[in-house]
Write a protein that holds these residues in place. Structure first.
Motif, PDB file in Angstrom:
ATOM      1  N   LYS A   1      -7.917  57.712  47.639  1.00 60.99           N
ATOM      2  CA  LYS A   1      -8.393  56.756  46.610  1.00 60.99           C
ATOM      3  C   LYS A   1      -8.586  57.609  45.237  1.00 60.99           C
ATOM      4  O   LYS A   1      -9.117  58.816  45.269  1.00 60.99           O
ATOM      5  CB  LYS A   1      -9.863  56.058  47.146  1.00 60.99           C
ATOM      6  N   SER A   2      -8.370  57.126  44.216  1.00 59.96           N
ATOM      7  CA  SER A   2      -8.675  57.672  43.119  1.00 59.96           C
ATOM      8  C   SER A   2     -10.184  57.593  42.658  1.00 59.96           C
ATOM      9  O   SER A   2     -10.686  56.645  42.593  1.00 59.96           O
ATOM     10  CB  SER A   2      -7.855  56.789  42.034  1.00 59.96           C
TER      11      SER A   2
ATOM     12  N   GLY B   1     -11.842  58.374  39.832  1.00 58.68           N
ATOM     13  CA  GLY B   1     -12.265  57.617  38.520  1.00 58.68           C
ATOM     14  C   GLY B   1     -12.105  56.248  38.496  1.00 58.68           C
ATOM     15  O   GLY B   1     -12.671  55.605  37.582  1.00 58.68           O
ATOM     16  N   GLN B   2     -11.183  55.409  39.368  1.00 56.28           N
ATOM     17  CA  GLN B   2     -10.971  54.040  39.283  1.00 56.28           C
ATOM     18  C   GLN B   2     -11.484  53.496  40.596  1.00 56.28           C
ATOM     19  O   GLN B   2     -11.076  53.988  41.403  1.00 56.28           O
ATOM     20  CB  GLN B   2      -9.465  53.820  38.782  1.00 56.28           C
ATOM     21  N   GLU B   3     -11.981  52.170  40.380  1.00 57.08           N
ATOM     22  CA  GLU B   3     -12.844  51.522  41.588  1.00 57.08           C
ATOM     23  C   GLU B   3     -11.490  51.135  42.523  1.00 57.08           C
ATOM     24  O   GLU B   3     -11.772  51.015  43.823  1.00 57.08           O
ATOM     25  CB  GLU B   3     -13.203  50.442  41.068  1.00 57.08           C
ATOM     26  N   ASN B   4     -10.208  50.485  41.866  1.00 55.88           N
ATOM     27  CA  ASN B   4      -9.275  49.706  42.592  1.00 55.88           C
ATOM     28  C   ASN B   4      -7.926  50.361  42.870  1.00 55.88           C
ATOM     29  O   ASN B   4      -7.023  49.825  42.941  1.00 55.88           O
ATOM     30  CB  ASN B   4      -9.371  48.451  42.085  1.00 55.88           C
ATOM     31  N   SER B   5      -8.116  51.856  42.690  1.00 60.18           N
ATOM     32  CA  SER B   5      -6.732  52.371  42.838  1.00 60.18           C
ATOM     33  C   SER B   5      -6.376  53.359  44.160  1.00 60.18           C
ATOM     34  O   SER B   5      -7.275  54.398  44.443  1.00 60.18           O
ATOM     35  CB  SER B   5      -6.697  53.546  41.869  1.00 60.18           C
ATOM     36  N   TYR B   6      -5.609  52.872  45.075  1.00 58.67           N
ATOM     37  CA  TYR B   6      -5.349  53.458  46.330  1.00 58.67           C
ATOM     38  C   TYR B   6      -3.982  53.415  46.596  1.00 58.67           C
ATOM     39  O   TYR B   6      -3.116  53.292  46.199  1.00 58.67           O
ATOM     40  CB  TYR B   6      -5.830  52.331  47.676  1.00 58.67           C
TER      41      TYR B   6
END
Length: 181
Positions: free
Chosen positions: A53-54, A56-61
């Motif tokens: 999971k990234s 810094g971003q909530e929805n980046s996997y």
């Protein structure tokens, strides 16, 4: 690395994971299955995935694992065939499933002019012998078996997708579903 011995990461995948962790991506634990809804009746799923999971971003996997296709209409045909199943050889059951699926497809194709035009185009495309240069024979057979399509349809889809078997399978499945609608 991977704690499950059934998962085998190739060298490129290991390097990619290492590079992503150096970029700050964090592993996510506790997820047993990832499901992606492709169309109304087609799901892609990955059992026991490795997920990064990234931060810094909530929805980046990034998801690692073997993607499998769950196709509802195909599963329904198989379930109906199993209702009639007596202790038979696996080949006989497979032939019965193919026969039932063929009959279902025949009844769906009758009566619609648009469907007839598509059928005529398919027959014309199947009559010509396609060139298999640059394609792996095992990949062609895998696409044929998975989609239950003709060899020429598999070759055509693989050529259109530059030899990518996953995209070729999805292309054939989506085309079949569009014809049925």
């Amino acid at each position: 690395e991977s704690k499950d011995p059934s998962k085998k990461s190739n060298r490129g995948e290991k390097k990619f994971k290492k590079a992503m962790t150096k970029m700050g991506m964090k592993p996510v634990t506790g997820i047993n299955r990832v499901t992606i809804k492709k169309t109304k009746s087609l799901l892609l799923y990955i059992d026991n995935p490795e997920i990064l999971k990234s931060p810094g971003q909530e929805n980046s996997y990034i998801i690692f694992g073997e993607a499998k296709i769950h196709d509802f209409p195909q599963n329904m045909a198989q379930n109906e065939a199993e209702k009639f199943k007596a202790p038979q050889k696996p080949e006989m059951v497979e032939n019965l499933v193919k026969e039932i699926a063929g009959k279902v497809e025949e009844t769906q194709l009758k009566g619609d002019e648009k469907k007839e035009e598509v059928g005529e185009k398919k027959e014309a495309a199947e009559d010509e012998d396609l060139n298999t240069d640059g394609l792996n024979e095992e990949t062609i057979q895998m696409v044929e078996n998975h989609c239950k399509c003709t060899r020429n349809q598999a070759i055509k889809a693989l050529k259109e997708c530059d030899g990518d078997s996953v995209n070729a399978i999805l292309k054939i499945i989506v085309n079949v579903q569009e014809i049925k609608l």
